[in-house]
Design a protein around this motif. Structure first.
Motif, PDB file in Angstrom:
ATOM      1  N   HIS A 161      29.819  -9.274 -12.110  1.00  0.00           N
ATOM      2  CA  HIS A 161      30.803  -8.212 -11.865  1.00  0.00           C
ATOM      3  C   HIS A 161      30.817  -7.196 -12.995  1.00  0.00           C
ATOM      4  O   HIS A 161      30.920  -5.994 -12.781  1.00  0.00           O
ATOM      5  N   ASN A 162      30.751  -7.724 -14.233  1.00  0.00           N
ATOM      6  CA  ASN A 162      30.882  -6.853 -15.398  1.00  0.00           C
ATOM      7  C   ASN A 162      29.585  -6.149 -15.750  1.00  0.00           C
ATOM      8  O   ASN A 162      29.561  -5.322 -16.655  1.00  0.00           O
ATOM      9  N   LEU A 163      28.512  -6.503 -15.053  1.00  0.00           N
ATOM     10  CA  LEU A 163      27.204  -5.942 -15.382  1.00  0.00           C
ATOM     11  C   LEU A 163      27.154  -4.479 -14.944  1.00  0.00           C
ATOM     12  O   LEU A 163      27.553  -4.131 -13.835  1.00  0.00           O
ATOM     13  N   ASP A 164      26.655  -3.642 -15.837  1.00  0.00           N
ATOM     14  CA  ASP A 164      26.491  -2.231 -15.506  1.00  0.00           C
ATOM     15  C   ASP A 164      25.279  -2.085 -14.583  1.00  0.00           C
ATOM     16  O   ASP A 164      24.168  -2.443 -14.946  1.00  0.00           O
ATOM     17  N   GLY A 165      25.500  -1.569 -13.400  1.00  0.00           N
ATOM     18  CA  GLY A 165      24.448  -1.502 -12.393  1.00  0.00           C
ATOM     19  C   GLY A 165      23.312  -0.549 -12.727  1.00  0.00           C
ATOM     20  O   GLY A 165      22.271  -0.581 -12.068  1.00  0.00           O
ATOM     21  N   LYS A 166      23.465   0.279 -13.763  1.00  0.00           N
ATOM     22  CA  LYS A 166      22.464   1.333 -13.953  1.00  0.00           C
ATOM     23  C   LYS A 166      21.113   0.783 -14.401  1.00  0.00           C
ATOM     24  O   LYS A 166      20.075   1.361 -14.081  1.00  0.00           O
ATOM     25  N   PHE A 167      21.117  -0.357 -15.099  1.00  0.00           N
ATOM     26  CA  PHE A 167      19.825  -0.919 -15.534  1.00  0.00           C
ATOM     27  C   PHE A 167      19.028  -1.439 -14.340  1.00  0.00           C
ATOM     28  O   PHE A 167      17.834  -1.206 -14.218  1.00  0.00           O
TER      29      PHE A 167
END
Lengths: 267, 247
Positions: A161-167
């Motif tokens: 959930h907390n992972l930034d999707g941009k990577f």
């Protein structure tokens, strides 16, 4: 702001400190009690008995097995819960988290009625394969997985959930397939949470008692894990029970040391 | 933070009300697991006679109960399924007055209702083809079962050593175990779920149940009332209904 904080730290309210001390002694006093009962001089002899060795081996084996199954099933489950929208999702999440609040003995009884050789799922399994889960080491692994896997699922789901999707987006833009993104970007990025989830799962599986004795029974070398051995030894051989308990405290402390970066320093 | 504190205080308040509303004096009775059903009836009948007393029963394996008592649990009455566990409590100075044997039990072979696996007798306890359960060693029902098997010259091959007789019965009732050795009273109590096979008298044991008032208890008078009720004609006839023999 900072001066106010300094003032609070300089004069902590006495009632709070007093309650905190009571709280801490709730954890400390039982350990002192255990240490005072310990036959320190015979400890090595006691820990070298065959009941103790069988129990330690079986506990390590079943906790590791349960953690492996939890990894294979739990990570995909966490991924689905974190990334896929579908109706009834909160219901599924509740179901997954249920073993966290359910008394383990209830879980064990439910497993017995479901997966025993007369159970709804157990009977067809028994008739097809001849496999009987209760009273077998596999039963211990199933019971441990049942109670411990939720720890992995919530930890990994939270991290996703907390992972930034941009990577992940960038990797996909650069041509990586979904599977490659998961393996090369997503999993490495959540690695710290994944590891602490695995350690928690392993520790919970190692300490499992209620579901195991209810579902898998208690037989030395086959289903008698450390907590079961402690429980049974309390009936017959208190010194061995205390020695076993001390071993479990040592393992628990080791788990906390492994997790220290995750929990203590971040506070 | 403040909200948390309010919630905590509310919970404390509820707990306080919960305990405060009962003004009956409690008598804490630690009773062997095999007494569960009989003592439930005894508790009800006793409380009808003694409106000021509230019997609270703590059931478990006799040796687990012994450990709680030796660790200082404030138990008023101990009813054990084994004179040995009771003697250990006596030797440590926890008993007030005398031990009295209030009931006698024997052992029997239990099988799931209708005996689906076709168990015949004690010899089958050595057969790996059957899923066999016993109570663990050190628990009275486990020690009695092993005495019975030794008397019959059978070296058992159990698949599980259960912590108490109820846990063993649950697995037999569910059909997960083919057979186990339990108290004769257990079979009487669960006649709809288990079938029994008698054990020949020459191999069987006589299981004596002693009861005693304990020193660490907080209600000596209530404890003595309860013990005399168990020993009274009414107490004894309730025990007889559940398959116990008179001492």
């Amino acid at each position: 702001m900072s001066s106010r904080r300094a003032r609070i730290q300089a004069r902590p309210p006495v009632p709070l400190i007093a309650l905190a001390v009571v709280g801490v002694s709730l954890f400390a006093v039982p350990l002192i009690g255990l240490a005072m009962q310990t036959p320190w001089t015979d400890l090595l002899t006691l820990l070298n008995g065959d009941i103790v060795r069988d129990a330690i081996w079986l506990s390590l084996l079943s906790a590791t097995g349960a953690t492996a199954i939890a990894f294979v099933l739990g990570v995909p489950l966490a991924w689905v819960l974190a990334r896929v929208e579908f109706p009834g999702k909160s219901l599924i999440r509740g179901l997954v988290l249920l073993p966290l609040v359910l008394p383990p003995v209830v879980g064990g009884a439910a497993l017995l009625f479901a997966l025993g050789r007369r159970g709804v799922a157990g009977e067809p399994i028994y008739e097809l394969t001849g496999l009987v889960l209760p009273f077998s080491t596999w039963g211990v692994v199933v019971a441990a997985t049942f109670v411990a896997m939720p720890f992995l699922v919530i930890t990994v789901e939270g991290a996703l959930h907390n992972l930034d999707g941009k990577f992940e987006g960038a990797a996909a833009t650069l041509g990586a397939g979904k599977w490659t993104v998961l393996r090369r970007v997503t999993l490495p990025m959540i690695a710290p949470s994944l590891i602490s989830g695995l350690v928690l799962t392993w520790a919970r599986a190692l300490g499992e008692f209620g579901a195991t004795i209810t579902f898998a029974g208690n037989l030395q070398g086959r289903t008698q894990t450390l907590p079961l051995a402690v429980f049974v030894a309390l009936e017959t051989d208190r010194d061995t029970a205390v020695a076993l308990s001390l071993g479990m405290v040592a393992i628990s402390l080791a788990v906390l040391v492994v997790l220290r970066d995750r929990w203590w320093r971040s506070l | 933070m403040r909200r948390l504190l309010i919630v905590a205080l509310a919970v404390l308040g509820l707990v306080a009300c919960g305990t405060g509303s009962s003004n009956r004096d409690q008598v804490l009775v630690s009773a062997a697991a095999s007494l569960t059903d009989a003592f439930a009836v005894i508790e009800t009948e006793f409380e009808l006679d003694h409106l000021d007393l509230d019997i609270v029963i703590n059931h478990g394996g006799s040796s687990a109960l012994r450990e709680q008592i030796l660790a200082g649990a404030p138990v008023d009455v101990f009813a054990s399924a084994n004179p040995v566990t009771m003697t250990q409590v006596l030797d440590e100075g926890f008993v007030v007055g005398d031990l009295v044997v209030f009931a006698v039990n024997s052992m029997a072979i239990a099988v799931p209702f209708g005996n689906p696996a076709g168990v015949i007798g004690l010899d089958d306890f050595a057969d790996d083809a059957f899923l066999v359960g016993l109570c663990a060693q050190g628990v009275p029902c486990g020690d009695f079962a092993r005495s019975v098997l030794a008397n019959a010259g059978v070296d058992p091959a159990p698949d599980t050593n259960e912590p108490d007789v109820r846990a063993l019965l649950t697995k037999i009732e569910a059909g997960e175990l083919d057979t186990g050795i339990v108290y004769a009273t257990d079979i009487a109590a669960r006649a709809d779920a288990v079938s029994g096979i008698d054990i020949a008298a020459e191999f069987n044991v006589r299981a004596e149940y002693p009861i005693a008032v304990l020193a660490e208890g907080e209600n000596r008078e209530g404890a003595e009332e309860f013990v005399s009720f168990v020993l009274s004609t009414r107490g004894q006839s309730i025990l007889a209904e559940f398959g116990f023999a008179k001492p």
